[in-house]
Design a protein around this motif. Sequence first.
Motif, PDB file in Angstrom:
ATOM      1  N   THR A   3       0.556  -0.854  -0.464  1.00  0.00           N
ATOM      2  CA  THR A   3       0.173  -0.201   0.101  1.00  0.00           C
ATOM      3  C   THR A   3       1.127   1.654   0.199  1.00  0.00           C
ATOM      4  OG1 THR A   3      -1.467  -0.890   1.524  1.00  0.00           O
ATOM      5  CG2 THR A   3      -2.143   1.026   1.241  1.00  0.00           C
ATOM      6  N   PRO A   4       0.622   2.157  -1.105  1.00  0.00           N
ATOM      7  CA  PRO A   4       1.303   3.205  -1.125  1.00  0.00           C
ATOM      8  C   PRO A   4       0.781   4.434   0.477  1.00  0.00           C
ATOM      9  CG  PRO A   4      -0.275   3.765  -2.674  1.00  0.00           C
ATOM     10  CD  PRO A   4      -0.385   2.141  -2.578  1.00  0.00           C
ATOM     11  N   THR A   5       2.308   4.416   1.716  1.00  0.00           N
ATOM     12  CA  THR A   5       1.237   5.076   2.569  1.00  0.00           C
ATOM     13  C   THR A   5       1.254   6.326   2.401  1.00  0.00           C
ATOM     14  OG1 THR A   5       3.973   4.576   2.599  1.00  0.00           O
ATOM     15  CG2 THR A   5       2.290   3.355   3.857  1.00  0.00           C
ATOM     16  N   ALA A   6       2.514   7.087   2.233  1.00  0.00           N
ATOM     17  CA  ALA A   6       2.847   7.924   2.261  1.00  0.00           C
ATOM     18  C   ALA A   6       4.246   8.764   1.458  1.00  0.00           C
ATOM     19  CB  ALA A   6       3.055   8.814   3.402  1.00  0.00           C
ATOM     20  N   PRO A   7       4.136  10.445   1.640  1.00  0.00           N
ATOM     21  CA  PRO A   7       5.775  10.690   1.259  1.00  0.00           C
ATOM     22  C   PRO A   7       6.458  10.164   1.685  1.00  0.00           C
ATOM     23  CG  PRO A   7       4.202  12.436   1.296  1.00  0.00           C
ATOM     24  CD  PRO A   7       3.467  11.389   1.826  1.00  0.00           C
TER      25      PRO A   7
ATOM     26  N   PRO B 201       1.357  19.742  -3.979  1.00  0.00           N
ATOM     27  CA  PRO B 201      -0.092  19.850  -3.179  1.00  0.00           C
ATOM     28  C   PRO B 201       0.707  20.077  -1.000  1.00  0.00           C
ATOM     29  CG  PRO B 201      -0.699  17.950  -4.256  1.00  0.00           C
ATOM     30  CD  PRO B 201       0.806  18.842  -5.099  1.00  0.00           C
ATOM     31  N   LEU B 202       2.643  19.621  -1.263  1.00  0.00           N
ATOM     32  CA  LEU B 202       2.921  19.164  -0.158  1.00  0.00           C
ATOM     33  C   LEU B 202       4.057  20.300  -0.280  1.00  0.00           C
ATOM     34  CD1 LEU B 202       4.281  15.388  -1.074  1.00  0.00           C
ATOM     35  CD2 LEU B 202       2.866  16.540   0.690  1.00  0.00           C
ATOM     36  N   SER B 203       3.660  21.627  -0.384  1.00  0.00           N
ATOM     37  CA  SER B 203       4.988  22.857  -0.709  1.00  0.00           C
ATOM     38  C   SER B 203       4.091  23.488   0.243  1.00  0.00           C
ATOM     39  CB  SER B 203       5.092  23.423  -2.416  1.00  0.00           C
ATOM     40  OG  SER B 203       5.001  22.621  -3.178  1.00  0.00           O
ATOM     41  N   GLY B 204       5.648  24.432   0.961  1.00  0.00           N
ATOM     42  CA  GLY B 204       5.611  25.231   2.021  1.00  0.00           C
ATOM     43  C   GLY B 204       5.970  25.218   3.039  1.00  0.00           C
ATOM     44  N   GLY B 205       6.316  25.591   4.466  1.00  0.00           N
ATOM     45  CA  GLY B 205       6.916  25.976   5.662  1.00  0.00           C
ATOM     46  C   GLY B 205       6.636  24.801   6.052  1.00  0.00           C
ATOM     47  N   ILE B 206       6.031  24.962   7.574  1.00  0.00           N
ATOM     48  CA  ILE B 206       5.627  23.790   8.169  1.00  0.00           C
ATOM     49  C   ILE B 206       3.833  23.382   7.355  1.00  0.00           C
ATOM     50  CG2 ILE B 206       5.412  22.595   9.904  1.00  0.00           C
ATOM     51  CD1 ILE B 206       6.963  24.519  11.642  1.00  0.00           C
TER      52      ILE B 206
ATOM     53  N   CYS C 245      14.303  18.737  -2.877  1.00  0.00           N
ATOM     54  CA  CYS C 245      12.871  18.630  -3.651  1.00  0.00           C
ATOM     55  C   CYS C 245      12.150  18.828  -1.533  1.00  0.00           C
ATOM     56  CB  CYS C 245      12.546  17.626  -3.883  1.00  0.00           C
ATOM     57  SG  CYS C 245      13.275  17.482  -5.831  1.00  0.00           S
ATOM     58  N   GLY C 246      12.606  18.424  -0.643  1.00  0.00           N
ATOM     59  CA  GLY C 246      11.782  18.316   0.499  1.00  0.00           C
ATOM     60  C   GLY C 246      13.084  18.513   1.642  1.00  0.00           C
ATOM     61  N   GLY C 247      11.830  19.076   2.592  1.00  0.00           N
ATOM     62  CA  GLY C 247      13.029  18.794   3.965  1.00  0.00           C
ATOM     63  C   GLY C 247      13.453  17.896   4.706  1.00  0.00           C
ATOM     64  N   ILE C 248      11.882  17.931   5.799  1.00  0.00           N
ATOM     65  CA  ILE C 248      11.970  17.262   6.685  1.00  0.00           C
ATOM     66  C   ILE C 248      10.074  16.426   6.364  1.00  0.00           C
ATOM     67  CG2 ILE C 248      11.799  16.436   9.281  1.00  0.00           C
ATOM     68  CD1 ILE C 248      14.294  18.428   9.708  1.00  0.00           C
TER      69      ILE C 248
ATOM     70  N   PRO D 164       2.322  12.764  -5.411  1.00  0.00           N
ATOM     71  CA  PRO D 164       2.448  13.778  -6.274  1.00  0.00           C
ATOM     72  C   PRO D 164       4.158  14.590  -6.553  1.00  0.00           C
ATOM     73  CG  PRO D 164       1.728  15.095  -3.947  1.00  0.00           C
ATOM     74  CD  PRO D 164       1.858  13.422  -3.917  1.00  0.00           C
ATOM     75  N   ASP D 165       4.224  15.483  -7.150  1.00  0.00           N
ATOM     76  CA  ASP D 165       5.420  16.494  -7.144  1.00  0.00           C
ATOM     77  C   ASP D 165       5.825  16.543  -5.941  1.00  0.00           C
ATOM     78  OD1 ASP D 165       4.813  15.490 -10.138  1.00  0.00           O
ATOM     79  OD2 ASP D 165       4.542  17.976 -10.545  1.00  0.00           O
ATOM     80  N   ILE D 166       6.960  17.077  -6.025  1.00  0.00           N
ATOM     81  CA  ILE D 166       7.595  17.337  -4.663  1.00  0.00           C
ATOM     82  C   ILE D 166       9.046  18.500  -4.631  1.00  0.00           C
ATOM     83  CG2 ILE D 166       8.884  17.170  -2.353  1.00  0.00           C
ATOM     84  CD1 ILE D 166       8.307  13.988  -2.844  1.00  0.00           C
ATOM     85  N   GLN D 167       8.012  19.559  -4.257  1.00  0.00           N
ATOM     86  CA  GLN D 167       9.093  21.064  -4.542  1.00  0.00           C
ATOM     87  C   GLN D 167       8.764  22.216  -3.600  1.00  0.00           C
ATOM     88  OE1 GLN D 167       8.323  23.649  -8.006  1.00  0.00           O
ATOM     89  NE2 GLN D 167      10.772  24.181  -8.150  1.00  0.00           N
TER      90      GLN D 167
END
Length: 378
Positions: free
Chosen positions: A89-93, A319-324, A251-254, A289-292
């Motif tokens: 099952t795809p779980t998450a980023p 959809p994952l972009s932003g600070g926190i 592309c993504g931090g933590i 989704p894309d990660i940036q």
Amino acid sequence: MAAGLGVLAPSASAAGRRVHPGDSIQDAVNSARPGDIITVMPGTYYENVLITKRLTLRGWGAGTVIKPPVTAVTPTTPTTPTTPARPTTPTAPGTPVAPAPGASGAPVAPGASGRALACSQADTGICVMGTAEQPVVGVDIRSLTVSGFKRNGVWASYTDRLSVQRVTAENNGTWGIAQERSTRGLFRDNVARDNAESGLFIANTVDREGGATDTLGAVVRRNTLTGNRIGVTVRRVRNLAVYGNSVTGNCGGIFVVGDEGEPGAGDMTIRGNRIHENNKFCKGNSRLPDIQGVGIVLTGAEETVVRSNSIRGNVGASPLSGGILLFKSFVGATNTDNVIRDNVVRDNKPADLANQGTGTGNRFVNNRCGSSVPAGMC
């Protein structure tokens, strides 16, 4: 501290041996006694290394480099490893494909041929492999570079008190430095750059579903993570600290990743990290989704404290972009009872802070930010 700096000459009284260019690191590991120190002198070594006992493997700073072998090494003891289950099952980023079984060619430590195949078939630089019945305890890896492996730079499974310090893991095909099924790991002062997935990856297990496991206080500290898909991923684990790291240009931090399993992922602290301009673009796939432009993402996490971080200039249209971002989980797990406080979160787009999904008990306190979704959290 950058990898390879501050390396001291080994003590003349240290128990162990030195490996010189042209020698085999694996031969030295195989013949070492538990507790020995193996010092790998400057040079480039074309091999995979398997460790199944307590020892110290240390290089001579940036001059000690481990790269993939030019030709495959034939195992000395034939074996047919059990094919592990793959994630269903795809779980998450932050969830890459598990290493594929079935390839041959492995360094073999005495009595460990099955473990050798299980690790080296993934084309990994340094493998530290215990078992469920007998985890390998107290391995120390430091002051060297692992570069260009098809899978991972450093991979550990069933370990306790593994220490990886001042290691550079670069240009590897999956993770830079990764650990599963392990406790009390220390990952400090490493450089993980330009790896295809996470620079540092800590998980319960990569080959099946399951609730979060207790790391008993693992520490990810003062690492430099750049050019990776994700800087740090902690997936389905509990009880650890991620602090003082520099995370930029990924592309993504933590990413803190949980799912609907019990116990839930979380009960950790993410503090004092510098997470700036993680604006590299990584194309999405069937699971993600894309990660940036991603600073910190929590998805399916509980009782996690995110505090005193500097998160700036993470900009993207994912959809994952932003600070926190407290992100709605792909498998329906909620973010619950997390605390986001005392962070400086500026110039991130589309928002500095965002709280998605239906989770409860999440608190945003005293953050210095310019925008939030929903409004009013700054």
